[in-house]
Design an enzyme around this catalytic site. Sequence first.
Site, mmCIF file in Angstrom:
data_model
loop_
_atom_site.group_PDB
_atom_site.id
_atom_site.type_symbol
_atom_site.label_atom_id
_atom_site.label_comp_id
_atom_site.label_asym_id
_atom_site.label_seq_id
_atom_site.Cartn_x
_atom_site.Cartn_y
_atom_site.Cartn_z
ATOM 1 N N ASP A 64 -0.960 -1.033 -4.177
ATOM 2 C CA ASP A 64 -0.997 -1.911 -5.341
ATOM 3 C C ASP A 64 0.441 -2.199 -5.773
ATOM 4 O O ASP A 64 1.375 -1.568 -5.277
ATOM 5 C CB ASP A 64 -1.840 -1.320 -6.474
ATOM 6 C CG ASP A 64 -1.246 -0.081 -7.110
ATOM 7 O OD1 ASP A 64 -0.475 0.630 -6.428
ATOM 8 O OD2 ASP A 64 -1.566 0.207 -8.269
ATOM 9 N N TYR A 66 4.135 -2.572 -7.550
ATOM 10 C CA TYR A 66 4.995 -1.687 -8.333
ATOM 11 C C TYR A 66 4.665 -1.871 -9.809
ATOM 12 O O TYR A 66 4.391 -2.981 -10.265
ATOM 13 C CB TYR A 66 6.461 -2.039 -8.106
ATOM 14 C CG TYR A 66 6.968 -1.796 -6.702
ATOM 15 C CD1 TYR A 66 6.908 -0.536 -6.117
ATOM 16 C CD2 TYR A 66 7.555 -2.830 -5.970
ATOM 17 C CE1 TYR A 66 7.407 -0.303 -4.842
ATOM 18 C CE2 TYR A 66 8.056 -2.613 -4.689
ATOM 19 C CZ TYR A 66 7.974 -1.352 -4.126
ATOM 20 O OH TYR A 66 8.467 -1.131 -2.868
ATOM 21 N N PHE A 77 5.855 -3.888 -1.138
ATOM 22 C CA PHE A 77 7.123 -3.193 -0.872
ATOM 23 C C PHE A 77 8.363 -3.954 -1.348
ATOM 24 O O PHE A 77 9.453 -3.399 -1.377
ATOM 25 C CB PHE A 77 7.280 -2.830 0.622
ATOM 26 C CG PHE A 77 6.279 -1.838 1.112
ATOM 27 C CD1 PHE A 77 6.340 -0.513 0.729
ATOM 28 C CD2 PHE A 77 5.235 -2.228 1.945
ATOM 29 C CE1 PHE A 77 5.398 0.416 1.163
ATOM 30 C CE2 PHE A 77 4.285 -1.304 2.399
ATOM 31 C CZ PHE A 77 4.368 0.012 2.003
ATOM 32 N N HIS A 186 2.681 6.962 5.499
ATOM 33 C CA HIS A 186 3.299 6.073 4.515
ATOM 34 C C HIS A 186 4.793 6.366 4.404
ATOM 35 O O HIS A 186 5.209 7.520 4.524
ATOM 36 C CB HIS A 186 2.613 6.263 3.156
ATOM 37 C CG HIS A 186 2.893 5.173 2.193
ATOM 38 N ND1 HIS A 186 4.025 5.154 1.404
ATOM 39 C CD2 HIS A 186 2.200 4.048 1.879
ATOM 40 C CE1 HIS A 186 4.017 4.073 0.649
ATOM 41 N NE2 HIS A 186 2.918 3.384 0.921
#
Length: 224
Positions: A64, A66, A77, A186
């Site tokens: 989701d 930031y 990202f 991740h």
Amino acid sequence: MAAIANDWLEPLKPEFSKQYYRELYQKVIEEYKTHLVFPPSDDIFNAFALTPLHDVKVVIIGQDPYHNVGQAHGLCFSVRPDVEIPPSLVNIYKELHDDLGCYVPNNGYLVKWAKQGILLLNTVLTVRAHQANSHRGMGWEQFTDAAIRILNEEDRPIVFILWGAPAQTKKKMLNNPRHLILEAPHPSPLSAYRGFFGSRPFSKTNAFLEENGLTPIDWQIENV
């Protein structure tokens, strides 16, 4: 809320008339009225706007947006040029340096990737300020799953980069043998040392694109 206006619109159109999307739309409008929500509402569909369906070569799936002020602008990202680079993206840049020799830039603005055909798609497209995952389960997952299914059905090679367990749950939708699926932990500081570092997704992506007669990605994000 900005609308999707390019070639994503036609295949996604059936979603807009479904009950879940009507409910999602109302919830999202209400959230923006009553809370501080990111990204800005005009940026919610930036991933689709910047990377038309016919241009998609690579899909990077995030979770989701930031949730701190000024960070999210609709691409997973990525942050705006004047915002501090978040820890996960710092690790992505480290791996990019080790994999392809790209220098680590002074910003986290990934629009250059999006414009080369990298769909930077979060599975949830909005979030309340300072509350990670606060819009999980509202309906965005169903919408972004529809986009992933559309991509899976494309009759051309696409690379799907699945970092972390939430992204890897999407693998079951990806059954088209033309595509390449790359999985790794991740890039967050909590998990990057469990196999994200050394996974070389960028060189693997470019090798696959070149094998299929496609232009490789220029992964270098320049300093600003």
